[in-house]
Enzyme design. Structure first.
Site, mmCIF file in Angstrom:
data_model
loop_
_atom_site.group_PDB
_atom_site.id
_atom_site.type_symbol
_atom_site.label_atom_id
_atom_site.label_comp_id
_atom_site.label_asym_id
_atom_site.label_seq_id
_atom_site.Cartn_x
_atom_site.Cartn_y
_atom_site.Cartn_z
ATOM 1 N N HIS A 88 0.892 -1.196 0.139
ATOM 2 C CA HIS A 88 0.006 -0.126 -0.092
ATOM 3 C C HIS A 88 0.924 1.296 0.205
ATOM 4 O O HIS A 88 1.918 1.208 0.723
ATOM 5 C CB HIS A 88 -0.712 -0.247 1.083
ATOM 6 C CG HIS A 88 -1.867 1.350 1.452
ATOM 7 N ND1 HIS A 88 -2.763 1.163 0.247
ATOM 8 C CD2 HIS A 88 -1.987 2.128 2.012
ATOM 9 C CE1 HIS A 88 -3.593 2.445 0.597
ATOM 10 N NE2 HIS A 88 -3.196 3.022 1.638
ATOM 11 N N CYS A 99 -2.264 4.945 -4.750
ATOM 12 C CA CYS A 99 -2.962 3.539 -4.899
ATOM 13 C C CYS A 99 -4.221 3.735 -5.849
ATOM 14 O O CYS A 99 -4.322 2.614 -6.369
ATOM 15 C CB CYS A 99 -3.602 3.325 -3.407
ATOM 16 S SG CYS A 99 -2.476 2.750 -2.246
#
Length: 118
Positions: free
Chosen positions: A21, A33
């Site tokens: 992430h 993201c």
């Protein structure tokens, strides 16, 4: 950090793995993201819609996210080349994002390390 790794056999892409992430912003506002998700899922949808291939994908919610695309060998050389082109496009797009947001995304690929090759 998101890590994208490309596995090749000669020049052909065999597998693309994306994990992690970015943590570039709070959940729901993380443009890195979002970009990685849009690029990867957009490409997989294009492979399915344009080539009639259902991509071999493994995904999970671990370490913020995980996606692995194993490219199938096709008997039809034209379809194989088109799938490779779409996969290369995914890698180039990820590499472009990493140029702007390298703190949050790293791409490992022998072909594109250091920029485009001829």
């Amino acid at each position: 950090m998101i890590l994208a790794t490309v596995k090749r056999d000669g020049g052909d892409i065999e597998e693309i793995t994306i994990s992690g992430h970015a943590h570039a912003a709070e959940y729901g506002k993380d443009i890195v993201c979002s970009a990685v998700s849009a690029i990867s899922f957009g490409t997989l949808n294009a492979v399915h819609a344009l080539l009639g291939i259902t991509p071999q994908v493994e995904q999970a919610e671990r370490e913020g996210g995980f996606l692995r695309w194993r490219l199938e060998r096709t008997a039809d050389q034209a379809v194989h080349e088109k799938q490779q082109l779409l996969a290369e496009s995914l890698v180039v797009s990820l590499y472009s994002v990493s140029q702007q947001y390298g703190t949050f995304l790293t791409v490992h690929d022998t072909k594109w390390q250091g920029g485009a090759t001829t």
